[in-house]
Design a protein around this motif. Structure first.
Motif, PDB file in Angstrom:
ATOM      1  N   ARG A 231       0.837  -1.207   0.000  1.00 45.96           N
ATOM      2  CA  ARG A 231       0.000   0.000   0.000  1.00 45.96           C
ATOM      3  C   ARG A 231       0.871   1.255   0.000  1.00 45.96           C
ATOM      4  O   ARG A 231       0.554   2.248  -0.671  1.00 45.96           O
ATOM      5  CB  ARG A 231      -0.920   0.001   1.227  1.00 45.96           C
ATOM      6  CG  ARG A 231      -2.026  -1.049   1.177  1.00 45.96           C
ATOM      7  CD  ARG A 231      -2.766  -1.109   2.516  1.00 45.96           C
ATOM      8  NE  ARG A 231      -3.796  -2.128   2.505  1.00 45.96           N
ATOM      9  CZ  ARG A 231      -5.062  -1.928   2.169  1.00 45.96           C
ATOM     10  NH1 ARG A 231      -5.459  -0.708   1.818  1.00 45.96           N
ATOM     11  NH2 ARG A 231      -5.943  -2.911   2.193  1.00 45.96           N
ATOM     12  N   TYR A 235       0.935   3.965  -2.967  1.00 43.97           N
ATOM     13  CA  TYR A 235       0.646   5.381  -2.711  1.00 43.97           C
ATOM     14  C   TYR A 235       1.744   6.255  -3.310  1.00 43.97           C
ATOM     15  O   TYR A 235       1.456   7.281  -3.947  1.00 43.97           O
ATOM     16  CB  TYR A 235       0.517   5.663  -1.213  1.00 43.97           C
ATOM     17  CG  TYR A 235       0.164   7.116  -0.957  1.00 43.97           C
ATOM     18  CD1 TYR A 235      -1.156   7.535  -0.970  1.00 43.97           C
ATOM     19  CD2 TYR A 235       1.157   8.074  -0.769  1.00 43.97           C
ATOM     20  CE1 TYR A 235      -1.489   8.865  -0.789  1.00 43.97           C
ATOM     21  CE2 TYR A 235       0.836   9.415  -0.599  1.00 43.97           C
ATOM     22  CZ  TYR A 235      -0.489   9.804  -0.607  1.00 43.97           C
ATOM     23  OH  TYR A 235      -0.817  11.133  -0.447  1.00 43.97           O
ATOM     24  N   ARG A 344       0.177   7.116   4.940  1.00 38.52           N
ATOM     25  CA  ARG A 344      -1.077   7.005   4.199  1.00 38.52           C
ATOM     26  C   ARG A 344      -1.257   5.647   3.522  1.00 38.52           C
ATOM     27  O   ARG A 344      -2.330   5.372   2.993  1.00 38.52           O
ATOM     28  CB  ARG A 344      -1.149   8.127   3.150  1.00 38.52           C
ATOM     29  CG  ARG A 344      -1.250   9.497   3.793  1.00 38.52           C
ATOM     30  CD  ARG A 344      -1.275  10.617   2.776  1.00 38.52           C
ATOM     31  NE  ARG A 344      -1.415  11.914   3.432  1.00 38.52           N
ATOM     32  CZ  ARG A 344      -1.213  13.087   2.845  1.00 38.52           C
ATOM     33  NH1 ARG A 344      -0.870  13.132   1.566  1.00 38.52           N
ATOM     34  NH2 ARG A 344      -1.362  14.222   3.521  1.00 38.52           N
ATOM     35  N   GLY A 345      -0.237   4.815   3.570  1.00 35.06           N
ATOM     36  CA  GLY A 345      -0.356   3.488   2.978  1.00 35.06           C
ATOM     37  C   GLY A 345      -0.981   2.513   3.943  1.00 35.06           C
ATOM     38  O   GLY A 345      -0.423   1.446   4.232  1.00 35.06           O
ATOM     39  N   GLU A 350      -5.779   6.721   3.663  1.00 36.67           N
ATOM     40  CA  GLU A 350      -5.051   7.220   2.490  1.00 36.67           C
ATOM     41  C   GLU A 350      -5.062   8.743   2.372  1.00 36.67           C
ATOM     42  O   GLU A 350      -4.218   9.312   1.667  1.00 36.67           O
ATOM     43  CB  GLU A 350      -5.641   6.615   1.216  1.00 36.67           C
ATOM     44  CG  GLU A 350      -5.443   5.113   1.096  1.00 36.67           C
ATOM     45  CD  GLU A 350      -6.491   4.295   1.849  1.00 36.67           C
ATOM     46  OE1 GLU A 350      -6.413   3.058   1.812  1.00 36.67           O
ATOM     47  OE2 GLU A 350      -7.394   4.908   2.470  1.00 36.67           O
ATOM     48  N   THR A 351      -5.990   9.406   3.043  1.00 35.27           N
ATOM     49  CA  THR A 351      -6.079  10.869   2.933  1.00 35.27           C
ATOM     50  C   THR A 351      -5.810  11.580   4.251  1.00 35.27           C
ATOM     51  O   THR A 351      -6.069  12.777   4.371  1.00 35.27           O
ATOM     52  CB  THR A 351      -7.476  11.279   2.411  1.00 35.27           C
ATOM     53  OG1 THR A 351      -8.478  10.816   3.330  1.00 35.27           O
ATOM     54  CG2 THR A 351      -7.732  10.701   1.034  1.00 35.27           C
TER      55      THR A 351
END
Length: 404
Positions: A231, A235, A344-345, A350-351
């Motif tokens: 992830r 990202y 954020r991974g 993520e945000t």
């Protein structure tokens, strides 16, 4: 003499993608004929020529026969009696084994167009097992196109791994293919294919062991360390960040594969072990210095950077010095990018905001703004110049902290 466009140019044209490079195969010609037409020879392992005007590459049609282990263990035969179908048969995947003649007619003897429609990566023939680089290329194409690997092709890859073929890959070729795959839109797919066939355990065992290593669900909803690393990598790719940033994202948690989870809160232990693993991996696959240096920095410092807002100004200054942030500001920015990707991974995060990056960039700029030359000129005891500069930078950081 007949000339055909072959390989990726034909594939990408059928997919509606921009064609960046065109490769040509010449059937029915000899090297002497090519020279007579003004072509310039450049091939080492087989006859390749540059067009006298366009400088495009034209290769004589050829066949290859396995004669040894690894990537270079082949005997090449290039002669006028080699047909286009013979040349296409030696290629790795059906989607890369198509040609187009000078009139635009498609020649597709191995079903590449149908596999494009099926979004499937399938080997052309049994000779696929003879070149271990093809495993890496297969994984890279999976990352580029989001195609599925045909079951029979995956079986051949597993057979190649079992035969020890990947153990004979030269490091430079491994890095070249990995670097291309890391720069694809979703590079995690490359590592999924490499894991599924067993190649990742042979090429990058430090990374392979991360799958199945649990993470504390409080901070990692995805729980599995291998999942988290993928992830983080994806990202970084989604932000179109540089190769060294993506490689650092890939390597940032290697230490967790050899450190018991109960020791993770201490950070320093898995960071220390992780740095040793990153350095060993980079040495083995011959990663370039910029990728190696940033990967080591991220592995060593990402936990510290996550805690930056909790640090005293003295600790922040020490962090900037360790990272050489004032002399290499661009690299420091990429270090922070990799830390953003790490934060954020994570599933559902993520945000999330990451104020540490903006804060540390402001600290870097504040410390950089200190006029070391003026301080040196005003300091009578020259032995005290380093300390005087340090105190001035520390004051700048404290002023910045108070202004928040």
């Amino acid at each position: 003499m007949k000339i055909y466009t072959v390989g990726g140019a034909v594939r990408d044209q059928l997919l509606g993608l921009p064609v960046k490079d065109r490769d040509y195969v010449v059937v029915g010609a000899t090297p002497e004929q090519m020279l007579a037409e003004g072509f310039r020879p450049v091939g080492k392992d087989f006859p390749v020529f540059l067009h006298p005007k366009t400088q495009a590459e034209y290769a004589l049609a050829r066949t290859e026969r396995k004669s040894g282990r690894g990537y270079k263990g082949f005997t090449v035969y290039a002669a006028p009696d080699v047909t286009l179908e013979d040349d296409l048969a030696r290629r790795d995947l059906t989607i890369n084994a198509m040609a187009e003649d000078e009139n635009g007619e498609l020649i597709d003897p191995y079903g590449g167009q149908e596999d494009l429609a099926r979004r499937t990566l399938r080997h052309v023939g049994a000779a696929f097992v003879e070149d271990p680089v093809r495993i890496l290329r297969l994984a890279r194409f999976a990352a580029r196109f989001d195609f599925q690997v045909a079951p029979e092709t995956m079986a051949l890859c597993r057979e190649m791994v079992a035969m020890g073929e990947v153990d004979h890959l030269v490091p430079e070729r491994v890095w070249a293919e990995l670097a291309k795959g890391l720069m694809e839109a979703q590079p995690s797919r490359m590592f999924t294919v490499l894991r599924d066939c067993g190649a990742l355990a042979r090429l990058m065992p430090e990374l392979d062991v991360l799958w199945g290593v649990p993470q504390p669900p409080k901070h990692h909803p995805e729980v599995d360390t291998g999942d988290h690393v993928m992830r983080v990598l994806d990202y970084a790719a989604s932000q179109d960040w540089s190769l060294d940033t993506r490689f650092a994202a890939l390597c940032h948690d290697l230490g967790k594969g050899v450190t018991p989870p109960e020791e993770w809160p201490r950070h320093i232990e898995h960071e220390r072990r992780g740095v040793a693993l990153v350095e060993a991996l980079c040495e083995r696959i011959k990663a370039p210095n910029d990728c190696r240096e940033l990967a080591v920095l991220v592995c060593r410092e990402h936990c510290n950077i996550h805690r930056a807002r909790e640090m005293r100004s003295t600790t922040v200054l020490e962090l900037l010095i360790r990272c050489d942030a004032l002399r290499k500001p661009d690299r420091f920015k990429r270090l922070l990018d990799a830390c953003i990707a790490d934060a954020r991974g994570r599933a559902g995060l993520e945000t999330q905001v990451y104020p540490q990056a903006e804060y540390l960039l402001a600290c870097r700029d504040a410390a950089f703004a200190v006029d070391a030359g003026a301080i040196a000129a005003a300091t009578e005891d020259k032995a005290q110049i380093p300390e005087a500069v340090r105190l001035a930078r520390l004051a700048a950081l404290r002023a910045l902290s108070h202004s928040d």
